[in-house]
Design a protein around this motif. Structure first.
Motif, PDB file in Angstrom:
ATOM      1  N   PRO A  92       0.817  -1.213   0.000  1.00 40.62           N
ATOM      2  CA  PRO A  92       0.000   0.000   0.000  1.00 40.62           C
ATOM      3  C   PRO A  92       0.853   1.266   0.000  1.00 40.62           C
ATOM      4  CG  PRO A  92      -0.063  -1.059   2.160  1.00 40.62           C
ATOM      5  CD  PRO A  92       0.703  -1.963   1.252  1.00 40.62           C
ATOM      6  N   LEU A  93       0.245   2.361  -0.447  1.00 40.49           N
ATOM      7  CA  LEU A  93       0.884   3.675  -0.373  1.00 40.49           C
ATOM      8  C   LEU A  93       0.791   4.096   1.080  1.00 40.49           C
ATOM      9  CD1 LEU A  93       2.067   6.203  -1.745  1.00 40.49           C
ATOM     10  CD2 LEU A  93      -0.261   6.918  -2.279  1.00 40.49           C
ATOM     11  N   ASP A  94       1.922   4.137   1.738  1.00 42.26           N
ATOM     12  CA  ASP A  94       1.952   4.255   3.193  1.00 42.26           C
ATOM     13  C   ASP A  94       2.916   5.360   3.599  1.00 42.26           C
ATOM     14  OD1 ASP A  94       2.832   1.837   5.842  1.00 42.26           O
ATOM     15  OD2 ASP A  94       2.131   3.921   5.910  1.00 42.26           O
ATOM     16  N   PRO A  95       2.407   6.457   4.131  1.00 39.79           N
ATOM     17  CA  PRO A  95       3.303   7.541   4.548  1.00 39.79           C
ATOM     18  C   PRO A  95       4.390   7.070   5.527  1.00 39.79           C
ATOM     19  CG  PRO A  95       1.034   8.277   4.612  1.00 39.79           C
ATOM     20  CD  PRO A  95       0.996   6.815   4.319  1.00 39.79           C
ATOM     21  N   LEU A  96       4.108   5.995   6.279  1.00 42.28           N
ATOM     22  CA  LEU A  96       5.116   5.496   7.215  1.00 42.28           C
ATOM     23  C   LEU A  96       6.295   4.885   6.465  1.00 42.28           C
ATOM     24  CD1 LEU A  96       2.785   3.888   9.896  1.00 42.28           C
ATOM     25  CD2 LEU A  96       4.058   6.046  10.072  1.00 42.28           C
ATOM     26  N   LEU A  97       6.040   4.297   5.288  1.00 36.91           N
ATOM     27  CA  LEU A  97       7.131   3.786   4.464  1.00 36.91           C
ATOM     28  C   LEU A  97       7.935   4.953   3.896  1.00 36.91           C
ATOM     29  CD1 LEU A  97       8.735   1.602   2.984  1.00 36.91           C
ATOM     30  CD2 LEU A  97       6.924   1.505   1.267  1.00 36.91           C
ATOM     31  N   GLY A  98       7.226   5.994   3.472  1.00 37.68           N
ATOM     32  CA  GLY A  98       7.908   7.189   2.974  1.00 37.68           C
ATOM     33  C   GLY A  98       8.802   7.795   4.049  1.00 37.68           C
ATOM     34  N   GLN A  99       8.295   7.762   5.282  1.00 37.60           N
ATOM     35  CA  GLN A  99       9.064   8.334   6.396  1.00 37.60           C
ATOM     36  C   GLN A  99      10.308   7.494   6.666  1.00 37.60           C
ATOM     37  OE1 GLN A  99       6.496   8.940   9.749  1.00 37.60           O
ATOM     38  NE2 GLN A  99       8.182   9.605  11.049  1.00 37.60           N
ATOM     39  N   ALA A 100      10.138   6.165   6.645  1.00 33.22           N
ATOM     40  CA  ALA A 100      11.288   5.275   6.850  1.00 33.22           C
ATOM     41  C   ALA A 100      12.322   5.508   5.757  1.00 33.22           C
ATOM     42  CB  ALA A 100      10.834   3.810   6.858  1.00 33.22           C
ATOM     43  N   ALA A 101      11.850   5.706   4.531  1.00 30.21           N
ATOM     44  CA  ALA A 101      12.755   5.945   3.409  1.00 30.21           C
ATOM     45  C   ALA A 101      13.527   7.242   3.616  1.00 30.21           C
ATOM     46  CB  ALA A 101      11.971   5.993   2.098  1.00 30.21           C
ATOM     47  N   GLU A 102      12.811   8.296   4.031  1.00 24.53           N
ATOM     48  CA  GLU A 102      13.472   9.582   4.253  1.00 24.53           C
ATOM     49  C   GLU A 102      14.518   9.483   5.352  1.00 24.53           C
ATOM     50  OE1 GLU A 102      12.194  13.241   2.815  1.00 24.53           O
ATOM     51  OE2 GLU A 102      12.671  11.576   1.484  1.00 24.53           O
ATOM     52  N   GLU A 103      14.224   8.626   6.348  1.00 23.29           N
ATOM     53  CA  GLU A 103      15.135   8.509   7.488  1.00 23.29           C
ATOM     54  C   GLU A 103      16.184   7.439   7.279  1.00 23.29           C
ATOM     55  OE1 GLU A 103      12.576   8.050  10.862  1.00 23.29           O
ATOM     56  OE2 GLU A 103      11.563   9.964  10.476  1.00 23.29           O
ATOM     57  N   GLY A 104      16.109   6.741   6.143  1.00 27.72           N
ATOM     58  CA  GLY A 104      17.143   5.771   5.815  1.00 27.72           C
ATOM     59  C   GLY A 104      17.140   4.543   6.700  1.00 27.72           C
ATOM     60  N   ARG A 105      15.940   4.064   7.083  1.00 25.26           N
ATOM     61  CA  ARG A 105      15.887   2.874   7.923  1.00 25.26           C
ATOM     62  C   ARG A 105      14.854   1.891   7.390  1.00 25.26           C
ATOM     63  NH1 ARG A 105      11.147   3.615  10.496  1.00 25.26           N
ATOM     64  NH2 ARG A 105      10.484   5.791  10.670  1.00 25.26           N
ATOM     65  N   SER A 106      14.902   0.670   7.945  1.00 27.53           N
ATOM     66  CA  SER A 106      13.970  -0.361   7.527  1.00 27.53           C
ATOM     67  C   SER A 106      12.592  -0.095   8.129  1.00 27.53           C
ATOM     68  CB  SER A 106      14.470  -1.738   7.987  1.00 27.53           C
ATOM     69  OG  SER A 106      13.505  -2.714   7.710  1.00 27.53           O
ATOM     70  N   VAL A 107      11.543  -0.242   7.301  1.00 26.29           N
ATOM     71  CA  VAL A 107      10.186  -0.067   7.818  1.00 26.29           C
ATOM     72  C   VAL A 107       9.767  -1.298   8.618  1.00 26.29           C
ATOM     73  CG1 VAL A 107       8.910  -1.087   5.875  1.00 26.29           C
ATOM     74  CG2 VAL A 107       7.920   0.843   7.120  1.00 26.29           C
ATOM     75  N   LEU A 108      10.568  -2.378   8.507  1.00 27.24           N
ATOM     76  CA  LEU A 108      10.241  -3.614   9.210  1.00 27.24           C
ATOM     77  C   LEU A 108      10.825  -3.655  10.610  1.00 27.24           C
ATOM     78  CD1 LEU A 108      10.920  -6.213   6.377  1.00 27.24           C
ATOM     79  CD2 LEU A 108       8.751  -5.217   7.057  1.00 27.24           C
ATOM     80  N   ALA A 109      11.467  -2.559  11.034  1.00 33.22           N
ATOM     81  CA  ALA A 109      12.286  -2.638  12.245  1.00 33.22           C
ATOM     82  C   ALA A 109      11.510  -2.733  13.537  1.00 33.22           C
ATOM     83  CB  ALA A 109      13.229  -1.443  12.304  1.00 33.22           C
ATOM     84  N   VAL A 110      10.194  -2.509  13.508  1.00 32.11           N
ATOM     85  CA  VAL A 110       9.445  -2.553  14.770  1.00 32.11           C
ATOM     86  C   VAL A 110       8.236  -3.446  14.652  1.00 32.11           C
ATOM     87  CG1 VAL A 110      10.162  -0.291  15.563  1.00 32.11           C
ATOM     88  CG2 VAL A 110       8.165  -0.513  14.091  1.00 32.11           C
ATOM     89  N   GLY A 111       7.634  -3.788  15.771  1.00 32.30           N
ATOM     90  CA  GLY A 111       6.333  -4.451  15.759  1.00 32.30           C
ATOM     91  C   GLY A 111       6.406  -5.926  15.401  1.00 32.30           C
ATOM     92  N   ALA A 112       5.277  -6.471  15.058  1.00 30.23           N
ATOM     93  CA  ALA A 112       5.174  -7.900  14.780  1.00 30.23           C
ATOM     94  C   ALA A 112       5.996  -8.280  13.568  1.00 30.23           C
ATOM     95  CB  ALA A 112       3.709  -8.286  14.546  1.00 30.23           C
ATOM     96  N   ALA A 113       6.122  -7.364  12.638  1.00 31.45           N
ATOM     97  CA  ALA A 113       6.933  -7.667  11.450  1.00 31.45           C
ATOM     98  C   ALA A 113       8.374  -7.914  11.854  1.00 31.45           C
ATOM     99  CB  ALA A 113       6.845  -6.524  10.438  1.00 31.45           C
ATOM    100  N   ALA A 114       8.838  -7.156  12.857  1.00 32.73           N
ATOM    101  CA  ALA A 114      10.219  -7.345  13.313  1.00 32.73           C
ATOM    102  C   ALA A 114      10.381  -8.718  13.937  1.00 32.73           C
ATOM    103  CB  ALA A 114      10.597  -6.254  14.307  1.00 32.73           C
ATOM    104  N   ALA A 115       9.368  -9.122  14.696  1.00 32.37           N
ATOM    105  CA  ALA A 115       9.434 -10.434  15.343  1.00 32.37           C
ATOM    106  C   ALA A 115       9.438 -11.530  14.284  1.00 32.37           C
ATOM    107  CB  ALA A 115       8.251 -10.616  16.287  1.00 32.37           C
ATOM    108  N   THR A 116       8.654 -11.321  13.243  1.00 31.29           N
ATOM    109  CA  THR A 116       8.610 -12.295  12.150  1.00 31.29           C
ATOM    110  C   THR A 116       9.975 -12.431  11.502  1.00 31.29           C
ATOM    111  OG1 THR A 116       6.346 -11.621  11.757  1.00 31.29           O
ATOM    112  CG2 THR A 116       7.398 -12.920  10.043  1.00 31.29           C
TER     113      THR A 116
END
Lengths: 400, 257
Positions: free
Chosen positions: A328-352
């Protein structure tokens, strides 16, 4: 991909032919004396590339015919995700005019160092190395105003002079199009193709796989260009692992929306901001009766880029390709991109990710923070890519 | 932008110099015999471009260092808007690998016709003509897998062989970047620059203006690339009319459907 230059006459024997410059067809060709005197035979640089690439197991080219669909963002997030699973990963940015990798990996300002053994890439993590012309510009505002041959020469150096070491994955982020950079990377990869391998089997000399991941957005004006990219892959014998549809649906948390009275904005006066009133009404309608605990649990979704031609799904069906997933078009992904980090770094996705792909048992993961909608989608796509590559490598005949 | 090829040695006199191929610095250069024998002097095609462009009043290049920011969409909407005001408008799509103009102007499936006087563009309205490689592909799925020189040659033809006629505005939609297409269009436009005009004054031989409109989106990963495009414009002497920030805020109107 032949050796016949664009300005050669008809019946050119090819620049690598024994007759180059000497055949009767060569008379009058501007390249005649160069061909007659230049050394024949395979380019020694291709041999050097093959040597460097012998320790790179799998190479994934992230391609699109269309600009701005999220190739670089996807390539960087893929590299982060693979590294988080403990793989040895390289991210190679071959967009010479508009290099995005330094920004997207949080490495702006870093430099490439040269040594006797070659160029050292820049490390985000111990197991994630990045190379881009972005690290080599004295001033980031400097334009790189190069024609094709200079770009091709640099891409060649990225493959033969960078000390990548032993990699499980080399993710290559290409600019949009089907021109110099793409023709060259396809040629250079062929240098490291398994001998006797049919182009479309994607086997390489490291015993792994070379394949393309195609990124698109849903709207027809993108799909038109992306179909051309698929044709390109077929023409150069580059296997297409699958297609990612990016920016599929805009999904944002309700509290981030503003609500405007559009009739007052059209009359020229400042738009009446209805946000507080709308949020209050939604609170009454949803939180008070207990439908949700908090308005932040409600996501607003809408299609921004309408898939008028059926989007990536229809294209994959028509062209016999695998749809790897929709992000999805996700401003949180855009933010992660701007900050140069993985969008997967937190939450259940990180645990996965930490579990090597097994879904977190109860969805709570190791953190209270909710997964970004794009993180969930990306994680599924990354798992599919890993599984497909592993399956292809397992099924391949044993390397000699 | 000089005549020194990428593979030339130091002190190359330039391919257009009288000493080309004959200077001492030329010894060992792979281009030496080509330079020694090739004709010197200005490219006759540039003269042909100047003649065609003499009736094109103002040329606006829509540029961005970044892909997907809305260059083609903006260029098309600008062309529509200018035509709606009664101007004579041309829209020239120089994105050879990813041509969007036919789709964005509702002209998919149309073809370019050649005649004795040149190529005729495709007309959306009587006063809005469009040219794109998109009209010249037998199959729209065919990839155009061309290196720089072939793309440059086609862009040259778009400027010298298309019968644009008398235009108030030629809107040029470029692909993202600062490479072959951009270097070439800047060189070709210089062919139609007003004599003795400083590059950055943007005056052309039709008595009008040549300028760039730069399109970006708000995020830094776009701005980084767009700054490079501004540097490019300054380096080649192309005046920047201004910048458009596209996709600033998503605004969905409830009752549009």
């Amino acid at each position: 991909m032949s050796d016949v230059p664009d300005n050669a006459p008809a019946h050119c024997p090819g620049t690598q032919s024994e007759d180059a410059g000497k055949a009767s067809a060569c008379a009058g060709c501007p390249n005649q004396s160069v061909c007659a005197s230049a050394p024949k035979g395979p380019d020694p640089d291709l041999q050097a590339i093959a040597e460097r690439m012998a320790s790179v197991k799998n190479k994934l080219l992230v391609l699109s015919g269309k600009g701005g669909v999220g190739k670089s963002t996807f390539a960087a997030q893929l590299a982060f995700a693979l590294a988080a699973q403990g793989k040895e990963v390289g991210l190679l940015d071959i967009d010479i005019c508009g290099p995005s990798a330094p920004k997207l990996t949080g490495l702006e300002g870093e430099e490439v160092h040269q040594s006797g053994s070659g160029w050292s890439p820049v490390y985000v993590e111990e197991n994630l190395a990045v190379m881009s012309i972005g690290f080599m510009l004295p001033n980031p505002d400097d334009a790189v105003i190069w024609r094709g041959p200079r770009k091709n020469a640099l891409i060649k150096q990225f493959l033969k002079d960078v000390v990548w070491g032993s990699l499980d994955y080399l993710v290559v982020d290409a600019p949009p199009g089907t021109s110099d950079e793409h023709i060259s990377i396809a040629q250079f990869l062929k240098a490291a193709a398994a001998p006797g391998a049919a182009g479309s089997s994607g086997r390489n000399i490291a015993g792994g796989m070379d394949a393309a991941v195609i990124v698109t957005t849903p709207q027809e004006v993108s799909i038109i260009d992306v179909r051309k990219e698929v044709s390109f892959c077929r023409k150069v014998g580059l296997q297409v692992l699958g297609v990612v549809e990016n920016m599929s649906t805009l999904q944002v948390g309700l509290p981030t929306l503003r609500f405007l009275n559009s009739s007052s904005s059209s009359s020229g006066s400042a738009a009446a901001d209805l946000t507080a009133a709308v949020q209050a009404a939604l609170h009454e309608a949803l939180v008070v009766p207990g439908l949700v605990k908090d308005l932040s649990e409600v996501a607003a979704a809408t299609d921004v880029f309408l898939p008028t031609g059926g989007g990536a799904g229809a294209m994959c069906q028509q062209l016999g390709l695998q749809l790897l997933g929709r992000v999805p078009l996700d401003p949180l992904l855009g933010q992660a991109a701007e900050e140069g980090r993985s969008v997967l770094a937190v939450g259940a996705a990180a645990a996965t990710v930490a579990n090597g792909g097994a879904a977190a048992a109860n969805g709570k993961g190791g953190s209270q923070q909710r997964d970004a909608p794009s993180a969930v989608a990306l994680q599924a796509i990354v798992q599919k890519i890993i599984a497909d590559v592993a399956a292809a490598n397992a099924a391949a005949p044993a390397s000699t | 932008m000089s005549d020194v090829p990428d593979n030339a040695p130091a002190h190359c006199p330039g391919t257009q110099s009288e000493d080309a191929g004959k200077a001492s610095a030329c010894a060992g250069c792979p281009n030496q015999s080509v330079c020694a024998s090739a004709p010197k002097g200005p490219d006759p095609d540039l003269q042909a471009i100047a003649e065609r462009m003499a009736s094109v009043k103002n040329k606006l290049l829509v540029l961005s260092g970044k892909g997907g920011v809305g260059k083609s969409t903006f260029a098309t909407q600008l062309a529509f808007a200018l035509a709606a005001q009664g101007k004579e408008v041309g829209l020239l799509d120089i994105d050879i690998c990813g041509p969007s103009a036919p789709k964005l102007t509702g002209l998919e499936g149309e073809e370019v016709h050649q005649s004795g006087s040149g190529w005729s563009p495709v007309y959306v309205e009587e006063n809005l003509a469009v040219m794109s490689i998109g009209f010249m592909l037998p199959n729209p799925d065919d990839a155009v897998i061309w290196r720089g020189p072939r793309k440059n040659a086609l862009i040259k033809q778009f400027l010298k062989d298309v019968v644009w006629g008398s235009l108030d505005y030629l809107v040029v939609d470029a692909p993202p970047g600062t490479s072959d297409e951009h270097i070439s269009i800047a060189q070709f436009l210089k062919a139609a620059a007003a004599p003795v005009a400083a590059g950055s004054s943007g005056r052309n031989i039709a008595g009008g203006m040549d300028a760039a409109v730069i399109v970006t989106t708000p995020q830094e990963v776009s701005i980084i690339d767009v700054r490079k495009e501004v540097s490019f414009c300054r380096k080649v002497g192309l005046q920047v009319l201004g910048v458009v920030e596209n996709m600033s805020t998503l605004q969905i109107c409830a009752d549009l459907r």
